[in-house]
Design a protein around this motif. Sequence first.
Motif, mmCIF file in Angstrom:
data_model
loop_
_atom_site.group_PDB
_atom_site.id
_atom_site.type_symbol
_atom_site.label_atom_id
_atom_site.label_comp_id
_atom_site.label_asym_id
_atom_site.label_seq_id
_atom_site.Cartn_x
_atom_site.Cartn_y
_atom_site.Cartn_z
ATOM 1 N N ALA A 8 0.828 -1.178 -0.125
ATOM 2 C CA ALA A 8 -0.041 -0.200 0.202
ATOM 3 C C ALA A 8 0.846 1.373 -0.108
ATOM 4 C CB ALA A 8 -1.017 0.068 1.280
ATOM 5 N N SER A 9 0.571 2.088 -0.564
ATOM 6 C CA SER A 9 1.061 3.541 -0.508
ATOM 7 C C SER A 9 0.215 4.713 -0.204
ATOM 8 C CB SER A 9 1.662 3.734 -2.120
ATOM 9 O OG SER A 9 2.610 4.963 -1.922
ATOM 10 N N THR A 10 0.318 5.565 0.809
ATOM 11 C CA THR A 10 -0.166 6.573 1.186
ATOM 12 C C THR A 10 0.046 7.871 0.390
ATOM 13 O OG1 THR A 10 1.199 7.231 2.884
ATOM 14 C CG2 THR A 10 -0.698 5.696 3.473
ATOM 15 N N ARG A 11 1.103 7.810 -0.476
ATOM 16 C CA ARG A 11 1.531 8.696 -1.427
ATOM 17 C C ARG A 11 1.677 8.594 -2.802
ATOM 18 N NH1 ARG A 11 7.349 7.907 1.646
ATOM 19 N NH2 ARG A 11 7.970 6.052 0.333
ATOM 20 N N TRP A 12 1.590 9.500 -3.512
ATOM 21 C CA TRP A 12 1.637 9.376 -5.220
ATOM 22 C C TRP A 12 2.866 8.484 -5.585
ATOM 23 C CZ3 TRP A 12 4.834 10.324 -9.092
ATOM 24 C CH2 TRP A 12 4.156 9.998 -10.555
ATOM 25 N N ILE A 13 2.633 7.457 -6.068
ATOM 26 C CA ILE A 13 3.807 6.719 -6.836
ATOM 27 C C ILE A 13 3.187 5.954 -8.144
ATOM 28 C CG2 ILE A 13 4.833 6.161 -4.533
ATOM 29 C CD1 ILE A 13 3.300 3.239 -4.871
ATOM 30 N N LEU A 14 4.148 5.784 -8.905
ATOM 31 C CA LEU A 14 4.144 4.935 -9.819
ATOM 32 C C LEU A 14 3.558 3.456 -9.508
ATOM 33 C CD1 LEU A 14 6.961 6.016 -12.477
ATOM 34 C CD2 LEU A 14 4.439 6.596 -12.427
ATOM 35 N N LEU A 15 2.441 3.155 -9.500
ATOM 36 C CA LEU A 15 1.807 1.701 -8.928
ATOM 37 C C LEU A 15 2.280 0.487 -9.419
ATOM 38 C CD1 LEU A 15 -1.827 2.980 -8.623
ATOM 39 C CD2 LEU A 15 -0.138 2.617 -6.694
ATOM 40 N N THR A 16 2.936 0.608 -10.776
ATOM 41 C CA THR A 16 3.780 -0.678 -11.010
ATOM 42 C C THR A 16 5.140 -0.964 -10.866
ATOM 43 O OG1 THR A 16 4.015 0.545 -13.029
ATOM 44 C CG2 THR A 16 2.014 -0.577 -13.194
ATOM 45 N N THR A 17 5.591 0.128 -9.869
ATOM 46 C CA THR A 17 6.853 -0.053 -9.372
ATOM 47 C C THR A 17 6.871 -0.373 -7.932
ATOM 48 O OG1 THR A 17 7.114 2.068 -8.944
ATOM 49 C CG2 THR A 17 7.665 1.425 -11.116
#
Length: 123
Positions: free
Chosen positions: A98-107
Amino acid sequence: QVQLVESGGGLLQAGGSLRLSCAASGRTFSPYGMGWFRQPPGKEREFVAAIRWSDGSTFYADSAKGRVTISRDNTKNTVYLQMNSLRPEDTAVYYCAASTRWILLTTPSYNYWGQGTQVTVSS
């Protein structure tokens, strides 16, 4: 802090199906996105699928398209990975993230990770 717990792994024969679950706990859960990764024995961790929380958009590795579906249950703070037509090469430890910040979700840039659940597919 966010705690992620995977479940649903196991041993099955080629061609079978199973559904992995990832339950979030510890705090009110409102991530930017969640994803599933896997690590086959002797190999690097690789992307499988992800879902963007705001609109439910999904993303899949090319190898997963057509066999894998990622979904969510907002009420239960749970993400699922439905896997069909499993092959021996799908054998791996599967991790949710899980990410609570913007990221490239495929990485693999997520800031929270589960402990992993073993999936073993026999021929």
